[in-house]
Design a protein around this motif. Sequence first.
Motif, PDB file in Angstrom:
ATOM      1  N   LYS A  60       6.922  -6.498 -38.767  1.00  0.00           N
ATOM      2  CA  LYS A  60       7.226  -7.218 -37.527  1.00  0.00           C
ATOM      3  C   LYS A  60       8.152  -8.390 -37.800  1.00  0.00           C
ATOM      4  CE  LYS A  60       3.209  -6.230 -34.665  1.00  0.00           C
ATOM      5  NZ  LYS A  60       2.053  -6.794 -33.962  1.00  0.00           N
ATOM      6  N   GLN A  72       3.191 -11.372 -29.991  1.00  0.00           N
ATOM      7  CA  GLN A  72       2.971 -10.087 -30.654  1.00  0.00           C
ATOM      8  C   GLN A  72       2.820 -10.211 -32.169  1.00  0.00           C
ATOM      9  OE1 GLN A  72       2.680  -7.155 -28.881  1.00  0.00           O
ATOM     10  NE2 GLN A  72       2.763  -8.508 -27.102  1.00  0.00           N
ATOM     11  N   SER A  73       2.776 -11.417 -32.679  1.00  0.00           N
ATOM     12  CA  SER A  73       2.872 -11.646 -34.122  1.00  0.00           C
ATOM     13  C   SER A  73       1.688 -11.134 -34.924  1.00  0.00           C
ATOM     14  CB  SER A  73       3.080 -13.126 -34.407  1.00  0.00           C
ATOM     15  OG  SER A  73       1.927 -13.849 -33.998  1.00  0.00           O
TER      16      SER A  73
END
Length: 162
Positions: free
Chosen positions: A93, A29-30
Motif C-alpha cells: 500500500k 486505508q492505511s
Amino acid sequence: MLKEELQTIREAIQNEVEGYEFYKLAAEQSGSEESEKAFMLLAEEELKHANYLKELFDKIKKGDDDFQLAFVEEVPSPDIYNWDKVDGRFTGKAMAVFGIAIQLEKASIDFYQKAMENTKVEQAKELYKTLIKWEKVHLDQFTKEYEKYKEEWWADQSFAPF
C-alpha cells in the motif's frame, strides 16, 4: 496580475485540495494507526499549501500592493516525512501511495513550469519558481521512500537478491 495568473492559482488550489483528499483517503486505508498519522500529516501539508494559495489569490484579486510573491526564501519542509511510521505489513500500500504521489508531484511541477513559461509577469514567474521548489521537495522525498518500499517489497516477494 493578469486573468491567466489568477486562473493558474485557482487551478493550483484545486490541485492541492485533490492532493489533500488523496492523502486523506490513503490515511483511511492505511491499515495501521502509525501509517494513518503519517498520511494525515501529508494531507495537512497539502491543505496548508491550498490555504496559502487561497490567501494569495484573494490578495491579488483585491489588488493589494503589499503582498510579495517571492515570499519564501527556503522551501517549507517540516519533519513530517518520517516514514519509519509506516507499518511494514503494508509495504504494498505504501508503495502504491508513493507511486501515485510521485506522479501527482511531477504533474504539479509540469503545471507550474508551463505557467512560468507562459507568463510575462515577473512576480508570477517568481511565485511559480517557489511552487516548483515546494513540489520538488515532495517529489524527492516520495521518490526516496518509494525506492525504499520497492526494495522491501521485492525482498518480500523473493525477487531480491538476484
